[in-house]
Scaffold this motif. Structure first.
Motif, PDB file in Angstrom:
ATOM      1  N   ILE A   1      61.209  32.453 -36.741  1.00  0.00           N
ATOM      2  CA  ILE A   1      61.776  31.939 -37.995  1.00  0.00           C
ATOM      3  C   ILE A   1      60.703  31.921 -39.070  1.00  0.00           C
ATOM      4  CG2 ILE A   1      62.907  29.972 -39.095  1.00  0.00           C
ATOM      5  CD1 ILE A   1      64.152  29.366 -36.358  1.00  0.00           C
ATOM      6  N   GLY A   2      60.979  32.660 -40.143  1.00  0.00           N
ATOM      7  CA  GLY A   2      60.036  32.729 -41.261  1.00  0.00           C
ATOM      8  C   GLY A   2      60.525  31.874 -42.422  1.00  0.00           C
ATOM      9  N   GLU A   3      59.957  32.163 -43.571  1.00  0.00           N
ATOM     10  CA  GLU A   3      60.206  31.314 -44.741  1.00  0.00           C
ATOM     11  C   GLU A   3      61.423  31.802 -45.538  1.00  0.00           C
ATOM     12  OE1 GLU A   3      56.585  30.752 -46.949  1.00  0.00           O
ATOM     13  OE2 GLU A   3      57.669  30.926 -48.844  1.00  0.00           O
ATOM     14  N   GLY A   4      61.315  33.017 -46.049  1.00  0.00           N
ATOM     15  CA  GLY A   4      62.409  33.560 -46.857  1.00  0.00           C
ATOM     16  C   GLY A   4      62.085  34.997 -47.204  1.00  0.00           C
ATOM     17  N   PRO A   5      63.093  35.762 -47.606  1.00  0.00           N
ATOM     18  CA  PRO A   5      62.879  37.178 -47.897  1.00  0.00           C
ATOM     19  C   PRO A   5      61.913  37.405 -49.052  1.00  0.00           C
ATOM     20  CG  PRO A   5      65.228  36.573 -48.048  1.00  0.00           C
ATOM     21  CD  PRO A   5      64.461  35.313 -47.871  1.00  0.00           C
ATOM     22  N   GLY A   6      61.125  38.458 -48.933  1.00  0.00           N
ATOM     23  CA  GLY A   6      60.319  38.937 -50.057  1.00  0.00           C
ATOM     24  C   GLY A   6      61.050  40.108 -50.702  1.00  0.00           C
ATOM     25  N   ARG A   7      60.312  40.877 -51.484  1.00  0.00           N
ATOM     26  CA  ARG A   7      60.938  41.965 -52.247  1.00  0.00           C
ATOM     27  C   ARG A   7      61.570  43.017 -51.336  1.00  0.00           C
ATOM     28  NH1 ARG A   7      59.097  46.722 -54.137  1.00  0.00           N
ATOM     29  NH2 ARG A   7      60.134  47.503 -56.001  1.00  0.00           N
ATOM     30  N   ASP A   8      60.794  43.467 -50.336  1.00  0.00           N
ATOM     31  CA  ASP A   8      61.319  44.524 -49.450  1.00  0.00           C
ATOM     32  C   ASP A   8      62.548  44.050 -48.681  1.00  0.00           C
ATOM     33  OD1 ASP A   8      59.266  46.640 -49.801  1.00  0.00           O
ATOM     34  OD2 ASP A   8      57.950  45.031 -49.114  1.00  0.00           O
ATOM     35  N   GLU A   9      62.474  42.813 -48.230  1.00  0.00           N
ATOM     36  CA  GLU A   9      63.596  42.263 -47.452  1.00  0.00           C
ATOM     37  C   GLU A   9      64.838  42.124 -48.334  1.00  0.00           C
ATOM     38  OE1 GLU A   9      60.494  40.891 -47.505  1.00  0.00           O
ATOM     39  OE2 GLU A   9      59.851  41.572 -45.527  1.00  0.00           O
ATOM     40  N   ASP A  10      64.608  41.688 -49.564  1.00  0.00           N
ATOM     41  CA  ASP A  10      65.720  41.523 -50.510  1.00  0.00           C
ATOM     42  C   ASP A  10      66.399  42.867 -50.764  1.00  0.00           C
ATOM     43  OD1 ASP A  10      67.211  40.112 -52.682  1.00  0.00           O
ATOM     44  OD2 ASP A  10      66.077  41.486 -53.961  1.00  0.00           O
TER      45      ASP A  10
ATOM     46  N   GLU B   1      67.097  42.994 -44.661  1.00  0.00           N
ATOM     47  CA  GLU B   1      66.632  42.709 -43.294  1.00  0.00           C
ATOM     48  C   GLU B   1      65.330  41.909 -43.354  1.00  0.00           C
ATOM     49  OE1 GLU B   1      66.767  45.993 -40.555  1.00  0.00           O
ATOM     50  OE2 GLU B   1      65.188  45.097 -39.320  1.00  0.00           O
ATOM     51  N   PRO B   2      65.183  40.893 -42.481  1.00  0.00           N
ATOM     52  CA  PRO B   2      63.963  40.085 -42.548  1.00  0.00           C
ATOM     53  C   PRO B   2      62.729  40.845 -42.044  1.00  0.00           C
ATOM     54  CG  PRO B   2      65.376  39.311 -40.755  1.00  0.00           C
ATOM     55  CD  PRO B   2      66.131  40.383 -41.481  1.00  0.00           C
ATOM     56  N   PHE B   3      61.612  40.497 -42.605  1.00  0.00           N
ATOM     57  CA  PHE B   3      60.305  40.986 -42.154  1.00  0.00           C
ATOM     58  C   PHE B   3      60.245  42.516 -42.026  1.00  0.00           C
ATOM     59  CE2 PHE B   3      59.886  36.498 -41.008  1.00  0.00           C
ATOM     60  CZ  PHE B   3      58.596  36.248 -41.457  1.00  0.00           C
ATOM     61  N   VAL B   4      60.458  43.186 -43.143  1.00  0.00           N
ATOM     62  CA  VAL B   4      60.329  44.644 -43.157  1.00  0.00           C
ATOM     63  C   VAL B   4      59.209  45.109 -44.097  1.00  0.00           C
ATOM     64  CG1 VAL B   4      62.688  45.212 -42.440  1.00  0.00           C
ATOM     65  CG2 VAL B   4      62.202  44.833 -44.870  1.00  0.00           C
TER      66      VAL B   4
ATOM     67  N   ALA C   1      64.917  35.378 -38.135  1.00  0.00           N
ATOM     68  CA  ALA C   1      65.663  34.788 -39.263  1.00  0.00           C
ATOM     69  C   ALA C   1      64.680  34.055 -40.177  1.00  0.00           C
ATOM     70  CB  ALA C   1      66.730  33.838 -38.749  1.00  0.00           C
ATOM     71  N   ASN C   2      65.195  33.579 -41.270  1.00  0.00           N
ATOM     72  CA  ASN C   2      64.385  32.841 -42.240  1.00  0.00           C
ATOM     73  C   ASN C   2      65.014  31.498 -42.573  1.00  0.00           C
ATOM     74  OD1 ASN C   2      62.136  34.574 -43.044  1.00  0.00           O
ATOM     75  ND2 ASN C   2      63.716  35.967 -43.809  1.00  0.00           N
ATOM     76  N   VAL C   3      64.212  30.618 -43.125  1.00  0.00           N
ATOM     77  CA  VAL C   3      64.737  29.321 -43.572  1.00  0.00           C
ATOM     78  C   VAL C   3      65.707  29.525 -44.725  1.00  0.00           C
ATOM     79  CG1 VAL C   3      64.125  27.113 -44.628  1.00  0.00           C
ATOM     80  CG2 VAL C   3      62.710  28.032 -42.794  1.00  0.00           C
TER      81      VAL C   3
ATOM     82  N   PHE D   1      50.658  30.468 -37.668  1.00  0.00           N
ATOM     83  CA  PHE D   1      50.520  30.874 -39.074  1.00  0.00           C
ATOM     84  C   PHE D   1      51.508  31.984 -39.421  1.00  0.00           C
ATOM     85  CE2 PHE D   1      45.968  29.362 -38.547  1.00  0.00           C
ATOM     86  CZ  PHE D   1      46.152  28.233 -39.332  1.00  0.00           C
ATOM     87  N   HIS D   2      51.871  32.021 -40.696  1.00  0.00           N
ATOM     88  CA  HIS D   2      52.776  33.056 -41.199  1.00  0.00           C
ATOM     89  C   HIS D   2      52.018  34.386 -41.308  1.00  0.00           C
ATOM     90  CE1 HIS D   2      55.483  35.193 -43.874  1.00  0.00           C
ATOM     91  NE2 HIS D   2      56.390  34.253 -43.650  1.00  0.00           N
ATOM     92  N   PRO D   3      52.675  35.509 -40.966  1.00  0.00           N
ATOM     93  CA  PRO D   3      51.987  36.812 -41.084  1.00  0.00           C
ATOM     94  C   PRO D   3      51.439  37.078 -42.488  1.00  0.00           C
ATOM     95  CG  PRO D   3      54.088  37.072 -39.951  1.00  0.00           C
ATOM     96  CD  PRO D   3      54.006  35.636 -40.377  1.00  0.00           C
TER      97      PRO D   3
HETATM   98  N1  URA Z   1      58.246  36.482 -45.237  1.00  0.00           N
HETATM   99  C1  URA Z   1      59.175  35.718 -44.644  1.00  0.00           C
HETATM  100  O1  URA Z   1      58.976  34.513 -44.435  1.00  0.00           O
HETATM  101  N2  URA Z   1      60.304  36.286 -44.280  1.00  0.00           N
HETATM  102  C2  URA Z   1      60.569  37.567 -44.463  1.00  0.00           C
HETATM  103  O2  URA Z   1      61.651  37.997 -44.081  1.00  0.00           O
HETATM  104  C3  URA Z   1      59.578  38.347 -45.072  1.00  0.00           C
HETATM  105  C4  URA Z   1      58.421  37.794 -45.464  1.00  0.00           C
END
Ligand code: URA
Length: 253
Positions: free
Chosen positions: A107-116, A120-123, A148-150, A222-224
């Motif tokens: 579980i991550g935080e939220g989508p960034g630009r690429d994900e938006d 898809e999360p974390f791409v 997934a993300n928060v 830690f977050h990537p």
């Molecule tokens: N960082 C996040 O926390 N989530 C993503 O999907 C991408 C980057």
């Protein structure tokens, strides 16, 4: 409690109350009686489940969320979401991806630009690092785990999600976890940990130790994206991941 803590709590309550009132409106309740409670019979045409919540949700989110039986149904409930101010700026809702029966959930935080852009999360770059952790570090495939993300919509300019935004999306994350029922959750970074553990303890103190999210083992790390900025801390994440690998292999029994 600090002023920002008070604010966050207030924002959560306001969002919950607003949703509660919207839900009441949907089931036909248009005003709040000030006198005695109506006789129970007068509620008989209302499905009682629609008004019920769970103990952790004082004013639970919409009944459809709790009634979703599959991830697809949950995604349908979210719909073209405009429940918070992130809705207007996103390209895609980034719901989640992976094995719906995964034993391990990230579980991550939220989508960034690429994900938006891709939905898809974390791409993006941080995502590539997460994929390396999963594949090269853990010997799993991305499709084996669930990610997934928060928050499911990109915050503008990748700013931190705000408390009302986290509160709006939280029921969906909780339901996602409930549906996947992983054995282990890896919470990536402070927002995921705070949302899941309701803790303000810094990630530096929480990481590397097992916690419990409603009986599911939870490992904060830690977050990537943080690791991209602080590559020296990769070794700490690797220590955390090794604990998870041991747990998956039953070596901690
Ligand atoms: N960082 C996040 O926390 N989530 C993503 O999907 C991408 C980057």
């Amino acid at each position: 409690m600090s002023v920002s803590g008070d604010r966050a709590e207030l924002a959560t309550l306001v969002t919950s109350l607003r949703r509660h009132l919207q839900r009441q409106q949907r089931v036909g309740i248009r005003f709040i009686a000030q006198g005695e409670a109506p006789p129970k019979d007068s509620l008989s045409d209302i499905d009682e489940n629609l008004l019920s919540g769970t103990e952790s949700d004082l004013f639970s989110d919409s009944s459809e969320t709790y009634q979703a039986k599959t991830l697809e149904e949950l995604r349908a409930v979210i719909g073209d979401c405009q429940r918070c101010k992130l809705g207007s700026g996103r390209t895609h809702i980034v719901f989640g991806v992976g094995n719906p029966k995964a034993k391990l959930m990230f579980i991550g935080e939220g989508p960034g630009r690429d994900e938006d852009l891709q939905g898809e999360p974390f791409v993006g770059r941080a995502g590539q690092l997460l994929t390396d952790i999963i594949t090269k570090g853990m010997g799993l495939r991305r499709e084996d785990v669930y990610i997934a993300n928060v928050v499911k919509c990109r915050p503008p300019e990748n700013r931190n999600p705000e408390p009302d935004e986290v509160a709006s999306c939280e029921p969906f994350l909780k339901k996602q976890i409930d549906l996947v029922r992983p054995e282990i959750i890896i919470a990536l970074g402070k927002f995921a940990v705070q949302a899941l553990l309701q803790s303000k303890v810094p990630i530096t103190k929480l990481r590397g130790n097992w916690h419990s999210y409603h009986g599911i083992k939870l490992m904060p790390t830690f977050h990537p994206a943080y690791l991209l900025r602080n590559p020296g801390d990769k070794k700490l994440v690797w220590e955390d991941i090794k604990k998870v690998i041991k747990e998956i292999n039953g070596e901690n029994a």
